[in-house]
Structures are given as structure tokens and as C-alpha cells.
Design a protein around this motif. Structure first.
Motif, PDB file in Angstrom:
ATOM      1  N   VAL A 129       0.835  -1.206   0.000  1.00 46.96           N
ATOM      2  CA  VAL A 129       0.000   0.000   0.000  1.00 46.96           C
ATOM      3  C   VAL A 129       0.868   1.253   0.000  1.00 46.96           C
ATOM      4  N   ALA A 130       1.923   1.236   0.833  1.00 45.54           N
ATOM      5  CA  ALA A 130       2.802   2.404   0.911  1.00 45.54           C
ATOM      6  C   ALA A 130       3.448   2.690  -0.449  1.00 45.54           C
ATOM      7  N   ARG A 148       0.860   4.167  -2.750  1.00 44.77           N
ATOM      8  CA  ARG A 148       0.585   5.555  -2.399  1.00 44.77           C
ATOM      9  C   ARG A 148       1.679   6.477  -2.936  1.00 44.77           C
ATOM     10  N   GLU A 149       2.909   6.053  -2.812  1.00 42.39           N
ATOM     11  CA  GLU A 149       4.019   6.876  -3.301  1.00 42.39           C
ATOM     12  C   GLU A 149       3.893   7.100  -4.814  1.00 42.39           C
ATOM     13  N   ALA A 170       1.163   6.905  -6.612  1.00 37.65           N
ATOM     14  CA  ALA A 170      -0.011   7.746  -6.893  1.00 37.65           C
ATOM     15  C   ALA A 170       0.299   9.207  -6.632  1.00 37.65           C
ATOM     16  N   GLU A 171       1.037   9.488  -5.558  1.00 41.55           N
ATOM     17  CA  GLU A 171       1.410  10.867  -5.235  1.00 41.55           C
ATOM     18  C   GLU A 171       2.236  11.477  -6.349  1.00 41.55           C
ATOM     19  N   ARG A 176      -8.008  12.964  -3.933  1.00 41.04           N
ATOM     20  CA  ARG A 176      -7.102  12.531  -2.855  1.00 41.04           C
ATOM     21  C   ARG A 176      -7.836  11.637  -1.852  1.00 41.04           C
ATOM     22  N   LEU A 187      -8.277   8.220  -3.107  1.00 42.93           N
ATOM     23  CA  LEU A 187      -7.004   7.499  -3.028  1.00 42.93           C
ATOM     24  C   LEU A 187      -6.805   6.913  -1.645  1.00 42.93           C
ATOM     25  N   GLU A 188      -7.134   7.703  -0.595  1.00 40.52           N
ATOM     26  CA  GLU A 188      -6.986   7.232   0.775  1.00 40.52           C
ATOM     27  C   GLU A 188      -7.913   6.047   1.059  1.00 40.52           C
ATOM     28  N   LYS A 243      -7.103   2.369   0.258  1.00 43.05           N
ATOM     29  CA  LYS A 243      -6.201   1.557   1.106  1.00 43.05           C
ATOM     30  C   LYS A 243      -6.973   0.387   1.727  1.00 43.05           C
TER      31      LYS A 243
END
Length: 779
Positions: free
Chosen positions: A575-576, A579-580, A582-583, A607, A610-611, A614
Motif C-alpha cells: 500500500v505504501a 501511495r508513493e 499515486a502521489e 485525494r 485514493l486514501e 487503502k
């Protein structure tokens, strides 16, 4: 207490052993006067005193009682104006010092010893009086020069005169040696003289003070030293007068402190006496009995105090609760009388503040009177037969016996016709039982074997006899009357079988029935003991199996949690990483914002999406597998989640097959089953877990009494009890192990330290049993 009973039960022999344990003459004097008390408060205090001294012994420490003497007569003489000797003054100083040592020793002990500490508070140090005596008299009982300036001056003069006299006489030995039997200076009548030969008496001249047995040597004081010797004698007279004055002064100082000295001696005598009681208990491997005034006696593995520990056979004895009388039958030399005396002597010892030779947790009663008719009291002078002597004692006992009495009958009704004797014995027992006394009686009469079955509060007992070895085992069997072993013994010794069979035929039917009943009881008891042993072994095997299963289950749980943790970590990493990435993409799009027609709130919404993308990771409770039955049915107390509002709650009631009343926060609502998610079951508690041993149910209590148990059995019971208490969900429990020698207490504490489910432990408070109890708190 009746002096005859004390003599018959040999209480004086216990007193002799106690006297030998005392360290001082005043303590021995206390011990020699010890008598049993019938006041339960006094007896309880005496036992507490002895127990405190026993705690000191268990710490491998000894009360310093050296140097203490009985100075009371010397102090009394000083009070009436007498002058004490140097030895008496020195004894006073040493006793003051010894008392201060005892006081300091006990006050510095960390253990709670309230009685002893309160007792030594009464000791007055009297340092000034001790210093005054020690400044005048040395350790050898001699008055020192420093006692006074006058004495120092006188002794200086004496030493000068002695030197001058010796100097003159030494000149005689050098110049007139041929006139002397021996060239030495000696003393006669406190005057310095020379050993002069008889023929030179006139040549030397002077005073003759003595002569040898042969008359050939005269011990003469030459004229030249007569005057010096006179001066020396005068100086010695002055020395004695000055010493007398100093001793008179010291005696007056002692008289001034007489009140404190008498009190110190009294306290020290009592401390020595208490310490001697504890030392005797330690020597006998005895324990502190709990005292009661209900006539209840309970002792496990009790031993006769006067029989060697290696020779005596310990026995369990109980009376006063379920039954008030015991009738012991069995062969001669089987130990019946020893058992009788053991109970009586232990009772007297307990009522005197002495510990008794039995396991921890023993209980004894305080009786107003102990009566005993034991042994052959036949008196030729009074022209009394054995039977008459016994009856005289029994008549006196019946006159005074009541519900506060312990009565011991040895061979009740013996010495007369068996039929009449048995009838008389039963009538006497009926009368004493009617008065609610506690009775232990021994007998040979077969009629009394059935006595216990026909009377309430009476139980039979016997001493075991091994027919194989033709020897008594000295074991007491409660509940089983003794049976005759005459036929078995005769057979073992070689008597012909026809003779034995003929004898059996002559025995009455009733006697045969009684003997068969007794035999059956013995077999039943042996069988019960074997069954108990077998059940105990099965129980131990079950315990071991349960421990093994628990260990394997714990390993499985740990392994499962470890796998879940690794899976969650892997998911978190994925997931991390997503997320990176996607950012980075969002940032690039922002840079292109001028070319893309998107408002700010649209970026915020993106945003948020996106959260929410998870994945939600389960916690340990959500990993737990729930059976199909549990997934459909909920129980009162179950922890749930109300899906419609995403809140946790608790099931209060099942309303219908598919509807439940739940509490969420402060609200109580009825909800359909499909809207509820089971999160976990409530922790089960067992108010009264039940185990079965030999067909008897018992409930797990919040305390376990191990007093009287053997060390190994006690630890096995403790281990089983801790497991049951954990299953019952108790937050804390109490383990009663008693004080005694401390071995069982240490075993309990060592076990507690090493148990993974025990959070902490502590000694009981004063209201919980003190150091005889350990309180355990679970994790």
C-alpha cells in the motif's frame, strides 16, 4: 492440672528437656515451674511467644544470652545496706551488658515480632552503672588501680616497699647463699622470708615464721627487713580499706538502680524461657498448634514427644468434631497406650505454650482438666488390687468430669471378670459421653468392638498388626476396630491345622460375625487406598497431558499471530508503495493543471478516493476463526459491530430468531441479525468449577489449605489448584501453608516466582493470616 496426671503422662520429662534448652539459671528456673494453663487467651499468647522465637531460629539466628546471671540476691543485699564482692559487682555489670545486647538484637530484627519487641522495651540499658563498675573492676574480678586516686597511691607505695624488701633479701641470697637451703625469696604469713639452714639461724638473726617438715630449714625474716615488712603490711591494710570503700560505693549505686535491675532480670528470664521453648520445638521438629475451646483435636503425623524421631511411628488423630470418643482395640504391645499418652502429653504441652511434634496446621483444644487412668496403680500398702486401683481413679474422674475435660482410659474395665468388665466399661463410657467430655479409651474386650457402631459420636480405632511378620506396625487405623489374630498367629507359628479348625468351631457365631465384619472393613480400607493411589496416578497423567496440550496450543497461537503479522507487514508495504506512486502521478497532473480544466475541490475529492482505496487490515481478534454456529447465533454479552452506523456494542438480549436487543454507546436498539457482525465472545468465568476424586465433587475456593501435607503432595496440589483458579477467572487467591519450619512456605514462594501466569505474590496481612499465608495475583 492434677499432679498425678502430669506424672502419669510423664510431663516432667518434657520439663527436663526444656530446662536443658535454657541458657541462663533464671531461664532454667522459669522452665522448671512451667504448668499447663486452662485459659485460652493465655495459652494463645504463650503459643504466639514461642512462634516468634521460632521465627528467629528459622533465620539461623540466636538470641545472645551469654553473661547473664541471677543477680537478684546480690541486689537485695545491696538494698539492705550490704557490701557486695567484686564478683557480685561484676555479675551485675555483665547482666546489664547482656540485657542491652538482647534488647538491641531483637529490636534490630526486621521480622515482625510484636510480643518480643514489646517485652524487651522494658529493659533499661543502665550504661552509667555498668561503666562505673567496669572502671573499677577488671574481667578477672580484681579492683583496678584506676578505681580511685587513693588506691593508685597506696599500690604505688606497696610496689615500692616490695621492691626494697626484695632488694635487701636478694643481697642475702648473693652473699650468704651457703647459709640458705635455696637461694630464693619466699613468703610466709604475708611477709617476705628466706629459707635458712637450721645451723645458721643465729648468724642470720631475725624472726622465724615457719619451718620445713624435717626441721632442717627455717623460714626467717631478717632483722634488716622487719621494719620494711611492717610498712608493707600497713600499706596492704590501707589497700583493703580503700577496696572495701570502693565496693561499698558500688553497692550503693547498685541499690539505687535495684528496681530497674529486678525488671531487667525478669524480662531476660522470660526471653530465655521463650527461646528455650522454641529450641525444644525445633529439636522435636514440632509446629505451632492452633488452639480452640471447642474440644477439637486434629493432628497429622503426630509423634510421641519422648520417643526418638527415628523410632516413633507418626499417626493421624482427630476427635471432637464428627465424633467425641475413640475406642481403640488391638493386641498388646501394639501401641495403644503410646497413642493414648501421645494425645494427652501433646495436649499438656500445647496448653503450656510448647509446640507439638506434628505437621503444620495441627489443631488442639484447651481443656479445663485432663484426666488419665493409665498403667497398673496397684498398691500393696493400701491393699488395693489392680482393678480396685483403676476403679478408685475412675470414681474420682466421674466426680469431676464435664464438657471441658479430656479423659484417657487405658484398658478400661480390666482386672476383673471379662463379661462384667466389658459391661462396666460400656456403662462408664456412656456416663462420660453423656457429660460431653472428649474420650480416648483402649480395651481388649471384643464386646466393645461393636460399641462404636451403636453409639452416636463414637468411633472405633485399632492398631495395625502384620500377621506375616507377627509384629505390630504401630499404625493407628481410625474407623476400623481391632480384631483377634490368634488363629493366624498360631498357624504361622506351626500349630496343627486340625487344632485351629477345632478352635474356630468353638468360637461363637456373634464373635465370628464381628471378626468377619472387621476383616471386611480392613480389606475395604486397603482397597480404597489402592483405588485412591490409582486415581491419583491417573490425575497426574491427565495433568501432564493437559500441560502438553496447552503448550502446543500456545505454540500454534504464536505461530498464527506471527504469520498474520508478516502478511500485514507485506500488505502495508504494498500500500505504501502504491501511495508513493499515486502521489507522483498526482503531482505531475498538478503541474499540468494549466492545461487541464479541474477545480481545487475535485483534486481534494480525488485525494480522498485514493486514501479510501487503502485496504483495511484485520486485527488479531478479526483473525480468530468463528464456527458456523457462532456466525449465525449471538449470545448475551457478545461483542458486536452495528454495520449501519459502524459502531461497536454488546448483545443484551435475543428478541426473536433473527432479531437482537443491543447496546451501542448509551442507546439500546433492536437490530436484525444481518446488520450485526460478531467481534468476539465474552471471557468465560466459572464461579464453581467442579472436579471429581473418588466420586466426590468439590468446588474451587479462593483459598487452598496445604497445612499438614507432605512437601511433594503439597506442590502437586498447588499446581492443580493454580490451573483451576486460572480457569475460574479469579483475580487473586490465597495459599495457606502455615509457618512451622518454613520449608513449605519457601516451596510455595519458589513455585509462584516461576509460574508464567502469576503477576505477583505477597505475604498475608495480619487479618489474612500473616506469614502463614501467601496471596497470589494473576496476570
Amino acid at each position: 492440672m492434677n499432679e498425678r496426671v502430669l506424672r502419669v503422662l510423664e510431663f516432667h520429662k518434657v520439663i527436663e528437656q526444656l530446662i536443658n534448652q535454657a541458657a541462663t539459671s533464671i531461664g532454667k528456673d522459669y522452665a522448671s515451674k512451667l504448668k499447663p494453663s486452662s485459659n485460652i487467651e493465655e495459652v494463645t499468647r504463650l503459643q504466639d511467644e514461642t512462634d516468634e522465637a521460632s521465627q528467629i531460629i528459622r533465620l539461623n539466628k540466636t538470641i545472645p544470652l551469654g553473661g547473664i546471671t541471677d543477680i537478684r540476691m546480690s541486689v537485695k543485699r545491696s538494698v539492705i545496706g550490704g557490701s557486695l564482692s567484686t564478683e557480685e559487682c561484676l555479675d551485675v555489670a555483665n547482666t546489664i551488658y547482656g540485657g542491652r545486647q538482647v534488647k538491641t538484637f531483637i529490636e534490630n530484627l526486621e521480622e515482625g515480632l510484636p510480643i518480643l519487641k514489646e517485652l524487651v522495651e522494658r529493659i533499661t540499658p543502665l550504661r552509667e552503672l555498668e561503666r562505673q563498675i567496669k572502671n573499677c573492676i577488671d574481667d578477672h574480678g580484681q579492683v583496678m588501680d584506676s578505681a580511685s586516686s587513693a588506691l593508685r597511691s597506696i599500690r604505688t607505695s606497696i610496689r615500692t616497699l616490695e621492691g626494697r624488701v626484695r632488694e635487701k633479701l636478694d643481697s642475702y641470697t648473693r652473699t650468704n647463699s651457703k647459709m640458705l637451703s635455696d637461694a630464693i625469696v619466699t613468703i610466709r604469713n604475708d611477709r617476705y622470708v628466706l629459707p635458712v639452714k637450721q645451723e645458721y639461724r643465729a648468724a642470720i638473726g631475725g624472726i622465724v615464721h615457719d619451718q620445713s617438715s624435717s626441721g632442717q630449714t627455717l623460714f626467717m625474716e631478717p632483722k634488716a627487713v622487719v621494719d620494711l615488712n611492717n610498712q608493707l603490711q600497713a600499706a596492704r591494710v590501707k589497700e583493703k580499706q580503700e577496696i572495701d570503700r570502693i565496693l561499698k560505693e558500688l553497692s550503693a549505686s547498685i541499690a539505687e538502680q535495684s528496681e530497674f535491675l529486678f525488671e531487667n532480670v525478669s524480662v531476660l528470664a522470660k526471653v530465655d524461657f521463650i527461646h528455650a521453648r522454641a529450641l525444644l520445638g525445633n529439636q522435636m521438629k514440632a509446629s505451632k498448634p492452633e488452639m480452640n475451646d471447642q474440644g477439637i483435636i486434629k493432628m497429622k503425623q503426630a509423634r510421641h514427644p519422648l520417643i526418638s524421631f527415628d523410632e516413633v511411628v507418626p499417626n493421624d488423630i482427630e476427635i471432637g468434631d464428627s465424633y467425641t470418643s475413640i475406642v481403640i482395640t488391638g493386641p498388646n504391645t501394639g501401641g495403644k497406650t503410646v497413642t493414648l499418652k501421645m494425645v494427652g502429653l501433646c495436649t499438656l504441652m500445647a496448653q503450656s505454650g510448647l509446640q507439638v511434634p506434628a505437621l503444620d496446621g495441627c489443631e488442639l483444644a484447651v481443656f479445663k482438666e485432663v484426666f488419665a487412668d493409665i498403667g497398673d496403680e496397684q498398691s500393696i500398702e493400701q491393699n488395693l488390687s489392680t482393678f480396685s486401683s483403676h476403679m478408685t481413679n475412675i470414681v474420682d474422674i466421674i466426680k469431676h468430669v464435664d464438657n471441658e475435660s479430656l479423659v484417657l482410659f487405658d484398658e478400661l474395665g480390666s482386672g476383673t471378670d471379662p463379661g462384667e468388665g466389658a459391661a462396666l466399661a460400656m456403662a462408664i463410657l456412656d456416663e462420660v459421653i453423656l457429660r460431653d467430655a472428649r474420650i480416648i479409651a483402649t480395651t481388649h474386650y471384643p464386646e466393645l468392638k461393636a460399641y462404636g457402631y451403636n453409639r452416636d459420636h463414637v468411633i472405633n480405632a485399632s492398631v495395625e498388626f502384620d500377621v506375616e511378620t507377627l509384629q505390630p506396625t504401630y499404625r493407628l487405623l481410625i474407623g476400623v476396630p481391632g480384631r483377634s489374630n490368634a488363629f493366624e498367629i498360631s498357624k504361622r507359628l506351626g500349630l496343627d491345622e486340625p487344632i485351629i479348625e477345632r478352635a474356630k468351631g468353638l468360637v461363637g457365631v456373634d464373635s465370628k460375625s464381628v471378626e468377619n465384619m472387621i476383616s471386611s472393613l480392613e480389606q475395604s480400607q486397603l482397597s480404597a487406598e489402592k483405588d485412591y493411589q490409582k486415581a491419583h496416578e491417573v490425575l497426574l497423567e491427565s495433568e501432564n497431558l493437559r500441560e502438553q496440550l496447552e503448550k502446543e496450543w500456545k505454540q500454534f497461537q504464536n505461530k498464527r499471530e506471527e504469520l498474520f503479522k508478516k502478511a500485514e507487514e507485506k500488505a502495508e508495504n504494498a500500500v505504501a508503495k502504491a501511495r508513493e506512486e499515486a502521489e507522483i502521478i498526482v503531482d505531475e497532473i498538478r503541474k499540468m493543471k494549466s492545461n487541464v480544466d479541474m477545480k481545487e475541490h475535485e483534486w481534494i475529492e480525488a485525494r480522498k478516493m485514493l486514501e479510501e482505496a487503502k485496504p483495511s487490515l484485520t486485527n488479531k481478534k478479526e483473525h480468530q476463526q468463528i464456527s458456523p454456529k457462532e456466525s449465525n447465533e449471538l449470545q448475551v454479552g457478545d461483542e458486536i459491530k452495528l454495520l449501519t452506523v459502524n459502531q461497536k456494542g454488546e448483545v443484551l438480549e435475543k428478541v426473536s430468531e433473527n432479531e437482537y436487543l443491543v447496546q451501542v454507546g448509551i442507546m439500546k436498539v433492536k437490530v436484525k441479525r444481518k446488520d450485526l457482525q460478531l467481534l468476539g465472545k465474552p471471557k468465560q468465568t466459572f464461579e464453581k468449577p467442579v472436579a471429581t476424586i473418588k466420586g466426590t465433587n468439590y468446588h474451587v475456593k479462593t483459598e487452598l489449605d496445604l497445612r499438614g501435607e507432605r512437601y511433594e503432595d503439597a506442590l502437586l496440589k498447588l499446581e492443580k489448584y493454580i490451573d483451576d483458579s486460572l480457569l475460574a477467572g479469579y483475580p487473586k487467591v490465597s495459599i495457606i501453608h502455615g509457618k512451622g519450619t518454613g520449608a513449605l512456605r519457601k516451596g510455595v514462594q519458589d513455585f509462584v516466582k516461576n509460574h508464567p501466569n502469576i503477576a505477583s505474590s505477597r505475604p498475608g496481612s495480619s487479618g489474612e493470616g500473616g506469614s502463614g499465608v501467601t496471596v497470589i495475583e494473576f496476570r
